[in-house]
Write a protein that holds these residues in place. Structure first.
Motif, short mmCIF file in Angstrom:
data_model
loop_
_atom_site.label_atom_id
_atom_site.label_comp_id
_atom_site.label_asym_id
_atom_site.label_seq_id
_atom_site.Cartn_x
_atom_site.Cartn_y
_atom_site.Cartn_z
N ASN A 271 1.74 8.17 19.75
CA ASN A 271 2.41 6.95 19.29
C ASN A 271 2.11 6.71 17.81
OD1 ASN A 271 4.08 4.70 19.68
ND2 ASN A 271 2.31 3.39 19.99
N ASN B 5 4.03 9.43 15.86
CA ASN B 5 5.46 9.13 15.87
C ASN B 5 5.78 7.98 14.91
OD1 ASN B 5 8.00 9.86 16.98
ND2 ASN B 5 7.93 8.09 18.34
N THR C 178 3.92 18.80 21.67
CA THR C 178 4.62 17.52 21.82
C THR C 178 5.18 17.07 20.48
OG1 THR C 178 3.15 16.91 23.64
CG2 THR C 178 4.34 15.11 22.55
N ASP C 179 4.40 17.21 19.44
CA ASP C 179 4.84 16.86 18.09
C ASP C 179 6.11 17.64 17.74
OD1 ASP C 179 3.23 15.85 15.29
OD2 ASP C 179 4.81 17.33 15.02
N LEU D 42 9.18 16.30 19.52
CA LEU D 42 9.65 15.04 18.92
C LEU D 42 10.41 15.30 17.62
CD1 LEU D 42 6.49 12.79 19.39
CD2 LEU D 42 8.54 12.84 20.81
N ARG D 43 9.88 16.20 16.81
CA ARG D 43 10.48 16.41 15.48
C ARG D 43 11.69 17.33 15.50
NH1 ARG D 43 6.94 18.49 11.23
NH2 ARG D 43 5.87 19.71 12.81
N GLU E 65 12.39 11.93 22.76
CA GLU E 65 11.77 10.66 22.41
C GLU E 65 10.38 10.64 23.04
OE1 GLU E 65 12.97 8.27 20.41
OE2 GLU E 65 14.77 9.47 20.06
N LEU E 66 9.45 9.98 22.41
CA LEU E 66 8.07 9.95 22.91
C LEU E 66 8.00 9.47 24.35
CD1 LEU E 66 5.06 10.30 22.47
CD2 LEU E 66 5.00 8.01 21.45
#
Length: 185
Positions: free
Chosen positions: A65, A68, A103-104, A107-108, A113-114
């Motif tokens: 979080n 993000n 995970t990063d 997201l990128r 979405e987180l």
């Protein structure tokens, strides 16, 4: 609380303030580039930051979080995750660090979405499987995916399919239906 425990002289504002300053300088120079032909380079590679993982009890959700938020609010190019290595000979959380990087990336670059990967009901990443596979197992209603008709973004959500493979599938469909032997290539 974790930041206070590890670095009592710092607080979140002391971390955010320089990020905001650099971001405002980048924006200012970008607006000047419309007027000035040869502008000076300022942070040409963009901003990044680093988070130490495992020294404090934050959940993966809390860590991601913050990352993000930094990506969205300060347009960071990268967040680096380092495993805390205690003085005692305990094993550092290297697999956890790897899962946070995965995970990063989702997201990128994959449009996730987180909240899809981590949320209050699922605040820790599974260390035994990658985050995309974990998402797929929690969301079976998205599958199966027809690789001959699915949009690029749907192909990206298939475990084991990366950005280049998804792009190749979309491009190959212009010449006809995809068959299993082609997918194996």
């Amino acid at each position: 609380a974790g930041l206070r425990m590890v670095a009592p002289e710092k607080d979140h504002e002391s971390v955010r303030k320089p990020l905001a300053f650099v971001q405002s300088q980048i924006r200012e120079l970008q607006s000047e580039s419309k007027i000035i032909k040869h502008k000076p380079l300022f942070v040409p590679a963009g901003q990044s930051t680093q988070m130490v993982i495992g020294a404090t009890p934050e959940t993966d959700l809390e860590i991601m979080n913050v990352a993000n938020t930094f990506y969205k609010d300060y347009n960071l190019k990268r967040v680096y995750y380092s495993a805390y290595v205690p003085v005692t000979n305990e094993n550092p959380p290297l697999v956890r660090k790897n899962r946070l990087y995965q995970t990063d990336w989702l997201l990128r670059f994959y449009g996730f979405e987180l909240e899809e990967i981590l949320n209050p009901g699922h605040s820790s990443l599974d260390l035994d499987i990658d985050p995309k596979l974990g998402w797929a197992l929690r969301n079976p209603h998205y599958f199966p995916v027809d690789v001959n008709t699915a949009p690029y973004k749907a192909l990206l959500r298939i475990p084991g399919v990366g950005r280049q493979s998804a792009l190749k599938m979309v491009q190959a469909r212009k010449f006809g239906r995809l068959h299993e032997y082609q997918l194996r290539k």
